[in-house]
Structure formats: C-alpha cells, structure tokens
Design an enzyme around this catalytic site. Structure first.
Site, PDB file in Angstrom:
ATOM      1  N   SER A 388      42.430  16.767  52.783  1.00 39.19           N
ATOM      2  CA  SER A 388      41.352  16.413  53.696  1.00 39.19           C
ATOM      3  C   SER A 388      40.874  17.590  54.536  1.00 39.19           C
ATOM      4  CB  SER A 388      41.797  15.268  54.619  1.00 39.19           C
ATOM      5  OG  SER A 388      42.115  14.132  53.868  1.00 39.19           O
ATOM      6  N   ASP A 399      34.556  29.454  49.532  1.00 34.99           N
ATOM      7  CA  ASP A 399      33.192  29.449  48.993  1.00 34.99           C
ATOM      8  C   ASP A 399      32.290  30.445  49.698  1.00 34.99           C
ATOM      9  OD1 ASP A 399      34.206  27.457  47.465  1.00 34.99           O
ATOM     10  OD2 ASP A 399      32.814  25.891  48.097  1.00 34.99           O
ATOM     11  N   LYS A 413      41.852  15.009  48.287  1.00 40.81           N
ATOM     12  CA  LYS A 413      41.300  13.885  49.053  1.00 40.81           C
ATOM     13  C   LYS A 413      39.985  14.343  49.681  1.00 40.81           C
ATOM     14  CE  LYS A 413      41.875  10.884  53.001  1.00 40.81           C
ATOM     15  NZ  LYS A 413      40.645  11.396  53.611  1.00 40.81           N
TER      16      LYS A 413
END
Length: 538
Positions: A388, A399, A413
């Site tokens: 999470s 990224d 998740k």
C-alpha cells in the site's frame, strides 16, 4: 449524524480523527422516522422504527450508514440486496435451525421450518429498506434462536458483515467498537505514557522508553517492572487489560508502582499521560550512508522523517553519499503520509493517482515545489510485506528516476480504503479506489518489482555478495547481469513478478547491495534506467 471518512492504505491492516487532506467530505446521514409501508412489509405487521426495540434501532442505523456508503463509494458496483442476503445467510451458521430464503419479490426467515417473518424485497440498492429488513430479521431471530440470542450483539453484527462482504475485496471489512479503538490508536495516537511494554507470564515490564515522552521525562527505564497503576495490581491481568490501565485520557495522571532492579524498595512514580503517536521512523548513519527504517505510515510518520532529514543536514549533507530507505515489512497506513514522505525526495510532478467509481475517488497527488533531499542517491528496500503506502513511495521514486529498488517484489495491494465511522463507534473500512503509479502502471496485483532482486533464483545472491564484500570487479559484472535480466522483461510484469517472487525475508544482503550501488555512480545510474516501471497501463 455524520460519517467521517479517512483515506488509508493498509495491508491486513496496521488509528476524533483528522481526515487526510484529500479525503472526501463527511456525508450527511438522514435518519428516517419510519420506513414506508409501501416499500417494506413483514408477515407480523409493518416494520416501524417508532416501535422498534432500542437494539434494533441501533443496528438499523449502523446497517443504514454502512449500506449507504457501500452503495456510493465502493470501487465497483455491488447491490445492497446481495450483501444483505449473504450476511443473513452467514448467521445461520450460528444456529443451523435458522434459514433465510430469497425469492425475486420477497425474503423469508424461518426457524426450524417455522416462518418468523417475510418481507417484500425492496429495490436492490435501497439501503434504508434493506437495513430495516436486516435489523428486524435479527430481532426476530434472537427471539427464537437461543444460540444467536446468547451472542454479544457486536459479534453478531461482525458475523453479518463478514458474511456480507465475502464476495467483495479482501480489504473491505467491519471492525467492532473495541477493534476500531485499537486501530485508531495505532493510526492516530492515544493517551499514554510513551513506553513499549513486554508482557511475560502475567507480568508487565517496560521494554523501551521513547525519547521526549512523559515516561522519558519521569525517568522510567527499560526493565522496570510495573506492578500497579494506582491501587490496581497488574499481576495476572491479560496484556490487553494491562495496556488499558496504562492508557487513559490525555493529561490524566497514572500513579505507577515500579519494581526496579537494584532498588531497595518499590518506587512510586507519577506520570501525566500525553498524546502518544507510535514511532514509525528510526535511522542510523554509517560511513556516509543514512539508513532510514519506516515501519508504517501513521499521523506522525512524515514529521518524524522530517526530523531525521533535518538532523542529517545539521551533521553535514556534504558527507552524505546516499540514503537507504528501508520499507521491508511495512504494511502501509495513511495515504497522505505516503504522499508526504515521497514529497521529501521529489521537486515536483506526479506522486500517485487514484481511480474509482465515486467521482471523488479519481484524484491526482503531486509533489510540492522544492525537494528536501537534493541529488543524494537513494536506494529503497522492499519485500513481500511492503504494501500500500510503501508501494506508493517505492513506485513514485522509482518511476520519477529518483531511487533504485532492491529486494523482493512487494505485496501488490494497489487499492485505497476510506474509513467510515459508524453510529455504534465501529468502523467500516471500504475500498474505493485503485492506485496508478506515475508511469501509468496499475499497482494492484503486480506491486513494485525491484531493479536488483534478492529473491530470484537465476542470479545467485551469494556470489554477488562475495564479490561485493571483496570489492571485486566481479561485483559490477554480477549486478550488471541482474539489471540486464530485469530490463529484458520489463514489458511483462507478470513474468517479472514470477522471476522475483515476494517473500517475507529481510536479508542483510539487501542493505549491502544497496550501499554498494549508492557508492558506485555508474552502476547506480544504470539501475535507475534499467530498473524502471515494467509497463504503462493507462
């Protein structure tokens, strides 16, 4: 009556509440004077809230609040009818003589084949009518089913919701008032002393005293045996009961009796309770590498991280060669805290976006201008229990080309839960959105794949570590091969996850590899490029 939604991201879930800065506004809740007779009928007369029992009335309000929020907010379209029938059917396991039968136009409740009640089926998502049916059915069932009547009403509600949510995602759940209080304490803090306790054979000991807390100021020490709180002896109490006595309202006084090794007689120490937020951030600095361990994301996480980074600046950032951000075993927590943590290391741009059925579930979270940590190389450690909020931080920094990731694949998740406070003090944790990483990658089910995988079998870690410890050129060769393998399958996230399986292990080799990459700029830069997002899925 108002609901109080908080956005959280917790695996398995790890805490009046301050909503996250992007949480939806509390929704108004209308209490009906009665349910219209044209909508709802019972064999033994109309279900009329004016004549319902106090217990039935309380349960109806809890169910009505839960059903309304599920109808409006759940990430996928579901019917309240299906949840109601599944929940009532689950209660028949408590007493097998109970039976719920469903027809297109009616619902019937029987006990030992004897009809207790029959209701006309309202529209599938009429949350008020279905709440009244379920509450009335529970009342009638208790009158005839001794096993159900003997159950605590909160346990009955919990069983109903567990059955009703069986076909929803695994993160949507109901917590009883007691469970919700414990969860809120972990999430938001509580009135307490500032100690971690060790419970051993019915006795309560101080395991750790947290700096700056009332216990620290009162000079409690690790190893202290707490025998009494006030006049209440703790010996023989359960751990939960002992914790209950130690906690209390903020500014209240706890008069402790302490048996301390080396002390001739018991010590009497008074401690004034304060708002305690469980610590989630620890750090250590060694040879120019700052290792920061984040165990969860509660209301104090970003503030604690800020203090660690400020201390690093005071000690001289010029001597800081890199940061290892250890998120292994971190199950998640509050979404706003994940965003704030990532924001420390990003200058601007996207951190995470969320998509869901409710219009307020579709949001974008960007970094504020000006990162706290500039240019310093960063390595992030993850494993199969990093979930999470941990995955948000790892994916955002990966990224955006700000960090490399080392370890095993994360849990996967990629969903956001909103927490709804219910009228009985319980909580509904409801999945209402899915998370999209900056590269457009859906985290749900895939998670974050490391640039250097230590759970893989095709690149033995032992050989890599041996070369690293010897500072041999073979280390660069081994790491380069691992990066090439990762880069070759970056467009196939399923295969990448199979080749780098999630594990719960926290090998020390993760940190050794991370430090080596931070200290070798060319390898680090290659890892930033080859260890990026697997594929964009917008």
């Amino acid at each position: 009556m108002r609901t109080n939604p908080i956005n959280t991201l917790n695996h398995g879930s790890d805490r009046a509440a301050r909503p996250a800065r992007f949480a939806g506004r509390p929704m108004g809740h209308r209490i009906l004077g009665m349910v219209g007779a044209g909508v709802l009928f019972a064999l033994f007369g109309c279900v009329n809230p004016a004549t319902e029992s106090p217990l039935e009335g309380r349960e109806r309000l809890v169910l009505e609040t839960a059903f309304k929020n599920i109808d409006l907010r759940y990430a996928e379209a579901v019917t309240i009818r299906s949840i109601s029938i599944a929940g009532m059917s689950a209660l028949t396991k408590t007493d097998t003589l109970l039976d719920i039968t469903e027809h297109p136009t009616r619902v019937a409740l029987r006990y030992d084949s004897r009809l207790l009640g029959e209701w006309a089926a309202p529209p599938e998502n009429d949350h008020e009518a279905w709440a009244a049916i379920v509450a009335n059915a529970l009342q009638r069932a208790r009158r005839e089913a001794p096993k159900l009547d003997d159950e605590d009403p909160e346990r009955v509600l919990a069983k109903f919701f567990r059955g009703g949510f069986a076909k929803l995602d695994r993160y949507t759940r109901y917590e009883t008032p007691q469970q919700a209080r414990n969860t809120r304490a972990r999430r938001e803090g509580f009135g307490g002393l500032g100690v971690t306790i060790r419970y051993d054979k019915g006795e309560t000991y101080v395991q750790k005293v947290h700096e700056g807390t009332p216990a620290f100021k009162a000079a409690l020490k690790a190893g202290d045996h707490i025998t009494h709180v006030g006049d209440t002896p703790l010996s023989g109490l359960s751990q939960r009961a002992a914790v209950t006595h130690l906690r209390g309202p903020i500014h209240s006084r706890a008069n402790l009796t302490i048996a301390r090794e080396g002390a001739a007689r018991p010590l009497k120490i008074g401690v004034v309770r304060a708002h305690i937020i469980l610590p989630t951030v620890t750090s250590e600095r060694e040879k120019g590498i700052l290792t920061i361990k984040i165990s969860g994301f509660n209301q104090g996480t970003s503030r604690s991280l800020g203090k660690v980074l400020a201390a690093a600046e005071r000690e001289g950032q010029g001597d800081l060669h890199g940061i290892v951000l250890d998120l292994r075993g971190n199950p998640g927590g509050l979404l706003d805290q994940a965003v704030a943590v990532a924001d420390f290391f990003l200058n601007d741009g996207l951190i995470i976006s969320t998509k869901g059925r409710h219009r307020r579930a579709n949001q974008t979270f960007n970094a504020s201008w000006g990162e706290r940590v500039k240019k310093t190389p960063i390595a992030i450690l993850i494993n199969g229990r990093s979930a999470s909020a941990s995955e948000i931080v790892a994916a955002a920094l990966r990224d955006r080309g700000r960090a490399i990731v080392v370890g095993a694949s994360s849990f996967g998740k990629g969903s956001v839960q909103t927490i709804i406070r219910l009228p009985n003090g319980g909580e509904l944790t409801l999945t209402w959105a899915h998370m999209i990483a900056p590269a457009g990658f859906n985290l749900h089910g895939h998670g974050v794949i490391p640039a250097i995988c230590t759970s893989a079998t095709e690149h033995p870690v032992a050989e890599m570590i041996e070369a690293i410890r010897a500072d041999s050129p073979a280390a660069g060769t081994a790491l380069g091969q691992a990066l090439s393998s990762r880069h070759a399958i970056r467009t196939n996230p399923t295969l990448a996850r199979e080749q780098c399986p999630p594990t719960s292990e926290k090998p020390k080799e993760d940190r050794e590899i991370a430090k080596y990459l931070l200290e070798h700029k060319s390898l680090y830069n290659r890892a930033l490029k080859d260890g990026g997002a697997a594929i964009a899925q917008r």
